[in-house]
Design an enzyme around this catalytic site. Structure first.
Site, mmCIF file in Angstrom:
data_model
loop_
_atom_site.group_PDB
_atom_site.id
_atom_site.type_symbol
_atom_site.label_atom_id
_atom_site.label_comp_id
_atom_site.label_asym_id
_atom_site.label_seq_id
_atom_site.Cartn_x
_atom_site.Cartn_y
_atom_site.Cartn_z
ATOM 1 N N ALA A 13 3.568 -0.817 -76.663
ATOM 2 C CA ALA A 13 3.616 -1.300 -77.924
ATOM 3 C C ALA A 13 2.210 -1.508 -78.565
ATOM 4 O O ALA A 13 1.914 -1.697 -79.706
ATOM 5 C CB ALA A 13 4.337 -2.700 -77.649
ATOM 6 N N ARG A 18 -8.368 2.048 -81.278
ATOM 7 C CA ARG A 18 -9.562 2.747 -81.089
ATOM 8 C C ARG A 18 -9.522 4.245 -81.132
ATOM 9 O O ARG A 18 -10.426 4.939 -80.894
ATOM 10 C CB ARG A 18 -10.080 2.076 -79.702
ATOM 11 C CG ARG A 18 -11.004 0.794 -79.896
ATOM 12 C CD ARG A 18 -11.123 0.048 -78.661
ATOM 13 N NE ARG A 18 -11.901 0.779 -77.884
ATOM 14 C CZ ARG A 18 -12.119 0.390 -76.529
ATOM 15 N NH1 ARG A 18 -11.549 -0.761 -76.080
ATOM 16 N NH2 ARG A 18 -12.910 1.019 -75.664
ATOM 17 N N GLY A 83 1.199 -10.517 -75.907
ATOM 18 C CA GLY A 83 0.316 -10.322 -74.521
ATOM 19 C C GLY A 83 1.365 -9.581 -73.672
ATOM 20 O O GLY A 83 2.428 -9.382 -74.265
ATOM 21 N N ARG A 320 1.893 34.655 -76.144
ATOM 22 C CA ARG A 320 2.372 33.496 -76.625
ATOM 23 C C ARG A 320 3.855 33.385 -76.377
ATOM 24 O O ARG A 320 4.311 34.070 -75.837
ATOM 25 C CB ARG A 320 2.279 33.991 -78.281
ATOM 26 C CG ARG A 320 0.766 33.744 -78.831
ATOM 27 C CD ARG A 320 0.735 34.065 -80.185
ATOM 28 N NE ARG A 320 1.487 33.652 -81.021
ATOM 29 C CZ ARG A 320 1.861 34.093 -82.267
ATOM 30 N NH1 ARG A 320 1.544 35.050 -82.740
ATOM 31 N NH2 ARG A 320 2.896 33.507 -82.796
ATOM 32 N N ALA A 367 -3.409 52.137 -77.847
ATOM 33 C CA ALA A 367 -4.418 51.252 -78.457
ATOM 34 C C ALA A 367 -4.268 51.083 -79.958
ATOM 35 O O ALA A 367 -3.819 51.951 -80.635
ATOM 36 C CB ALA A 367 -5.912 51.696 -78.186
ATOM 37 N N ARG A 427 1.840 61.679 -90.272
ATOM 38 C CA ARG A 427 0.572 61.681 -90.660
ATOM 39 C C ARG A 427 0.276 62.797 -91.596
ATOM 40 O O ARG A 427 1.114 63.887 -91.592
ATOM 41 C CB ARG A 427 -0.579 61.763 -89.608
ATOM 42 C CG ARG A 427 -0.238 62.622 -88.453
ATOM 43 C CD ARG A 427 -1.270 62.978 -87.628
ATOM 44 N NE ARG A 427 -1.090 62.154 -86.237
ATOM 45 C CZ ARG A 427 -1.071 62.909 -84.952
ATOM 46 N NH1 ARG A 427 -1.173 64.080 -84.883
ATOM 47 N NH2 ARG A 427 -1.095 61.992 -84.018
#
Ligand code: UD1
Ligand code: CA
Length: 453
Positions: A13, A18, A83, A320, A367, A427
């Site tokens: 709780a 901080r 408390g 990933r 590559a 290409r």
């Protein structure tokens, strides 16, 4: 006789001001899991029959995390921070519902081990009504001091603020973890008042009350670093460091070689097989399994991935979530893999993005290959058959299927499926002019000379 029930009450709780955070303190993470998650996991490891979590008002995210990790846990809201005794009493219905052993844990003390909780229970079995987990503090300032009799029995816990000079010299401190086997525990807790310097209901007052009822209280000691309480981010980093040390030691004990252990970062759930070699500077996010004999070279970032037996990863690779690599797969430098299953012996050795799809066994990805998986709206899959060969610098525009044994010529942008054992290339035709370069240099040198005159 029926087994005595064992209930953990986790206090969560505290606001955690901080931490300077919009996120509740106990949801900050150590090794990829919330501090609350660590404590819940530990409680589950020591087979608690019942779990109660006490949260502050408005801590919906803490409630959600609790529900995700422990759906059967009971949630209680402590309306005002009066408390630690008041916090435990917020779970009074749980205590009433399950009379038996009760252990109080703090959600901001995430490093406690289940073996230690086991030792507290053993102290209860040995006849103590209350067993307190204590540690010898390097600097006891701020902690409650454990005041013991010469026979080791615990007489009282004195909060720092309320302690005398002599009591402050005691270095045996209260970790905050207390285990109870008290008849009428609720009644005992209700007897705790708030006549102290803070005006709070101190759970620690339970000791003197128990003793007044003729009950025995005991101390169980543990190392200070197991009960480090986290109030600020530097302490969070300190807890991370301790946890990482434990995990590295564990990985090595289970047969992994870590060349520079202090530079390897594990997640709470990382699974590492035997004869795995991990080079320096490797980071594991959640959900990683590394099977036997795999090698992870320096500077890799890995999360949500399976690395198969004898696979070789890196240096400088990124795996990933959904990277599912079978045995003997090779992933080289500057290769990113996301949501792709790679079959046995498949390779992508340099500079590639493989996102969404599957790569067959022994396929070779050249590559600079990119799986173009996203068009700004949807993600699509690239499926590459066994033994296929994708030439360097190819863009594979998904959805796409490349058949088993097929070749893709270097530098192609492939948009249509490639049948098994075919060659596809895309290409423009290469043009070659013999002697062109020499003529060009002569012409340019003449021009330069003319200008200089
Ligand atoms: C407490 C102990 C102290 C011990 C120290 C260990 C008491 C009175 N003191 O002191 O003996 O050495 O822990 O760190 O128990 N909490 C609530 N509701 C509250 C108050 C606290 O949920 O109303 C939770 C906090 O979120 C925290 C834990 O209980 O997780 C401890 O509370 P905190 O106020 O930090 O206690 P300390 O003063 O550190
Ligand atoms: Ca081209």
């Amino acid at each position: 006789m029926a087994e005595r029930s064992f209930q953990a009450i986790i206090l969560a709780a505290g606001k955690g001001t901080r931490m300077q955070s919009a996120v509740p303190k106990v949801l900050h993470k150590v090794a990829g899991r919330s501090m609350l998650g660590h404590v819940i996991e530990t409680a589950q490891q020591c087979r608690c029959d019942h779990l109660a979590v006490v949260v502050g008002p408005g801590m919906e995210t803490v409630a959600t995390e609790t529900g995700r990790l422990a759906p059967a846990a009971a949630l209680f809201i402590q309306t005002e921070q009066l408390g630690t005794a008041d916090a435990v009493l917020a779970a009074r219905d749980a205590i009433a519902a399950h009379p038996g052993d009760v252990i109080v844990l703090y959600a901001d003390t995430p490093l406690i081990r289940s073996e230690t909780i086991g030792r507290l229970r053993a102290a209860l079995d040995g006849g103590a009504a209350v067993a307190v987990l204590g540690f010898t503090a390097a600097d006891p300032t701020g902690y409650g001091r454990l005041l013991t009799a010469t026979d080791g029995d615990l007489l009282a816990i004195r909060e720092h603020r309320d302690a005398s000079e002599a009591e402050r010299r005691v270095t045996l401190c209260n970790s905050g973890v207390l285990a109870f086997r008290c008849p009428d525990l609720l009644d005992l807790l209700r007897q705790i008042g708030n006549a102290n310097s803070k005006g709070e209901y101190y759970l620690t007052d339970a000791i003197e009350i128990a003793r007044a009822r003729g009950l025995r209280c005991a101390v169980v000691a543990c190392a200070e670093d197991e009960v480090l309480g986290i109030n600020a981010r530097d302490q969070l980093a300190g807890a991370e460091a301790i946890y990482q040390r434990r995990r590295r030691t564990q990985a090595m004990a289970q047969g992994a070689t870590l060349i520079a252990p202090e530079t390897v970062w594990f997640s709470f759930d990382t699974r590492i097989g035997r004869d795995v070699v991990i080079e320096p500077n490797v980071f594991f996010g959640p959900g990683v399994t590394v099977e036997d004999g795999a090698e992870i070279k320096a500077n890799c970032h890995i999360e949500g991935a399976r690395i198969g037996t004898n696979a070789r990863i890196g240096p400088f690779a990124r795996l990933r979530p959904g990277a599912d690599l079978a045995a003997d797969v090779h992933i080289g430098n500057f290769v990113e893999v996301k949501n792709v299953a790679m079959g046995r012996g498949a390779k992508a050795n340099h500079l590639a993005y493989l996102g969404d799809g599957a790569v067959g066994a022994k396929a070779n990805i050249g590559a600079g290959t990119i799986f173009c998986n996203y068009d700004g709206f949807t993600k699509s899959k690239t499926v590459i058959g066994d033994g296929a060969f994708v030439g360097s610098n190819s863009s594979l525009v998904a959805p796409l299927r490349i058949g088993a044994g097929a070749y893709v010529g270097s530098g192609s942008v492939i948009t249509k499926d490639v049948p098994d054992d075919a060659l596809s290339l895309e290409r423009s035709v290469q043009e070659t002019r013999d002697g062109w370069a020499g003529k060009f240099r002569t012409l340019m040198s003449k021009r330069k000379a003319a200008k200089a005159k």
